[in-house]
Write an enzyme that holds these catalytic residues in place. Sequence first.
Site, short mmCIF file in Angstrom:
data_model
loop_
_atom_site.label_atom_id
_atom_site.label_comp_id
_atom_site.label_asym_id
_atom_site.label_seq_id
_atom_site.Cartn_x
_atom_site.Cartn_y
_atom_site.Cartn_z
N SER A 5 0.80 -1.22 0.00
CA SER A 5 0.00 0.00 0.00
C SER A 5 0.84 1.27 0.00
O SER A 5 0.30 2.37 -0.17
CB SER A 5 -0.94 0.01 1.21
OG SER A 5 -0.22 0.07 2.41
N LYS B 289 -6.51 4.81 7.96
CA LYS B 289 -5.37 5.60 7.47
C LYS B 289 -5.74 7.08 7.35
O LYS B 289 -4.98 7.96 7.77
CB LYS B 289 -4.91 5.05 6.12
CG LYS B 289 -4.26 3.68 6.20
CD LYS B 289 -3.90 3.14 4.84
CE LYS B 289 -3.20 1.79 4.95
NZ LYS B 289 -2.86 1.22 3.62
#
Length: 821
Positions: free
Chosen positions: A665, A708
């Site tokens: 990611s 996040k």
Amino acid sequence: MPIRAAKLPDSLTPKLLRWRCDPKTLSFSSTSDLEPINAVVGQDRAMEALELGVSIKKPGYNVFIAGLSGVGKTTAVKRILDRMIDERAELKDYAYVHNFRDPRRPRLLVFPAGNGAKFQKEFARVVEYLTEKAPALFDDEKFRENRRKLVERFREREAKLLSDFEETLEKDGFALGHVEAENGARQPDVLPIVNGEPVPAQNLGKLVEDDKLDEREAEKIVENYRRYKDDLRGVYHKSVRLNAEMREGEGKLRRHALGTLIDAAFDSLEAFRDDGVVSRHLDEAREDMLEHSSAFYPAGEDEEAAAFNEARLRLYDVNLAQDNAGIESPPVVVEISPTYKNLFGVIEKTGDGRGGWYSDFTHIKSGSLLRANGGYLVLRAERLFEEPGAWRTLKSALAYRRYEIQDPAESLLVSPATIQPEPIEIDAKVILIGSARTYAALAAYEDDFKKIFKIKAEFDYEVDRDDDALLAYARVLKKTVEEEGLLEFSREATATLLELAARYAGKKTKLTTRFSAIVDLAREAEHYARADAAERVAPEHVDRAYEQSRRRHGLWETKISEMIREGDTLLETEGERVGQINGLAVFGSEFHAYGKPTRISASVSMGAGSIVNVEREAGYSGKSYDKAMLIITGYFRETFGSRAPLSFNASVVFEQSYGPIDGDSASAAEICALVSALSEVPIKQGVAITGSVNQKGEIQPIGGVNEKIEGFFEVCKERGLTGEQGVVVPAQNVKDLMLKDEVVQAAKKKKFHVWGVERIEEAIELTTGKVAATRCKDGSFGKTSVYGAVETKLKTLFTRAKQAGKAALSANKPKRRTTKK
């Protein structure tokens, strides 16, 4: 030539950042209007597989239920098996008895359900009856008279045997007497008659020395003594045989007398006879009773005889290992502690008083596998592997459909059992509940696993969010309210719980099927409602339960935030930096994950196109992360390597990261940092980014997107929102956004932004504010774009590397010598 500024896209609208469940769309005012649901929600595929496995009554159709915890696997099993209550089952009773032919192999008797206990009770009654009646039979006058005559007859024969021998001795001058042995005991012996007196043979030498006996005469006496000594041994052996015959005769008397009594007592056991094992045991037990009839006679004060009788009578016990009396439907056994002993039984041991251990058929104890015979055994797979030998034995039992009750050799702390019970035929269906990872490991490494567990019922962790699912969720909540006596939930509180269900699913279009987490929140919300003396649970109670749950599990999240706030963890949320970007990582697990921004930096120099993965070199990276770095290398080769050599070396690092790191990611962030370092175009530190990238530059979705975004938002909020800060995420993750209200409100006020991108060039423009790439007619990148600056830098590095190479070559070239004439 300066790089042109990019026209940035609009950030996502607040509506795209979160799904809100409008309470008005729910067809009830509170859960009091609902009927509780009894079905398993969102698991149609798994339920079909489970029903198939339960319904097929063939070998190997055992079931493995795979899925995450809390999705209702155990509940589903109970629902399916509850339907089996109406089925009729032909169950058996199992009993172990003494094997009179091979005592080391206790015999297994199998009866129709209910007959085992009857057989056990009736056999005990027979033994009790014989123990009570036999002494009276042996004390009967007729029996005593017959025994007296038998004894007299044998005594007369024994007396005649001795008298005939004494007459023979007397004719040759010998007599039968006793002498003292070396151990002080007196024993029979032949004694010579000398001068009218019996003299022990060993004294003849002294008589010769004293001239009281002639030496030749003494030798003759010794010769005859030896002959009669042998005859004495023969007489003794005949006497022993006579006593044995007498005991045999007594036994026949007792057998004859007891036989009629035993036959009368055994009449009540005739109903249990079959064509095999039970009849054989009855015949052997009857014969043993006749053979050892003395066991039924009182031993009086003779302790040794009493112990013998007690041990002998114990051989006629019946150890009922499994009694299924009164059970008509297939048994369902849920073994919560699948130890070897609990599953398969055990052979208990008792001390023999001499430091050893003793076992017999009465010490055999059954386990849950036998209790489930003819029905279903439910086990937790992971718990099964905690016990040495348990899985191996279960696999063998299911493969061969039989097993022996034994102790596992691994767990023996004493000497092993000295008996080996006959095996039991098994017809139980085993349902294992475990994780998908456990199933995959067993399927990959256990050769017979798929043969004995033909059915896999895999439970989904999410369900589509539609009107039917919303209503079903509310009815699940109603079921909990009704079963546990909770306060009713208002429509608004239910809507809040439904939003959290979407949050836990990680997608706004889905709801989690891990109902255990939602039900836990409901219980805690109800607790706060009662504390407020509320009549119903309201949305604020649900919100409070959720926040308190995060707080309980958020210690490390708080510690990380403190390190960022105090400057221990270096992180910038304003200004611009070359080769430096804020990436995003997720920590925690299950329902309590949290996001943490982390600095990613890149540095470049002249080289041969090598990108050094610092995490890998340090041994911190996982395979997915290493793969992502290779993909980044492939992207640079395709994008920039077709027109000029990649004459650079680069290193990429997660700053202040001191533990394992994995996943892809951070690929987008790493490419942005590398492009910035090569182009010398700075990156906005107020913009963080997450996303995976393929070799073609396409952004791919990632996990933990909500955590996040919220992690970076918390840092920016604490330092002060500027209106320029935000997070770049993959466009595919927009459908997953379920951000908390605080983030949505900040976005609504344009204080914080979330952008969705499909290509890495879009991400570069958002993080730098500059045009990422424009193409010229010759295929090169435009000079006023970021990629144009990268291309220019690569050509410069190539030229410098070429010049440096020539200089090095020239410096190392040997000088030619010249000769002057």
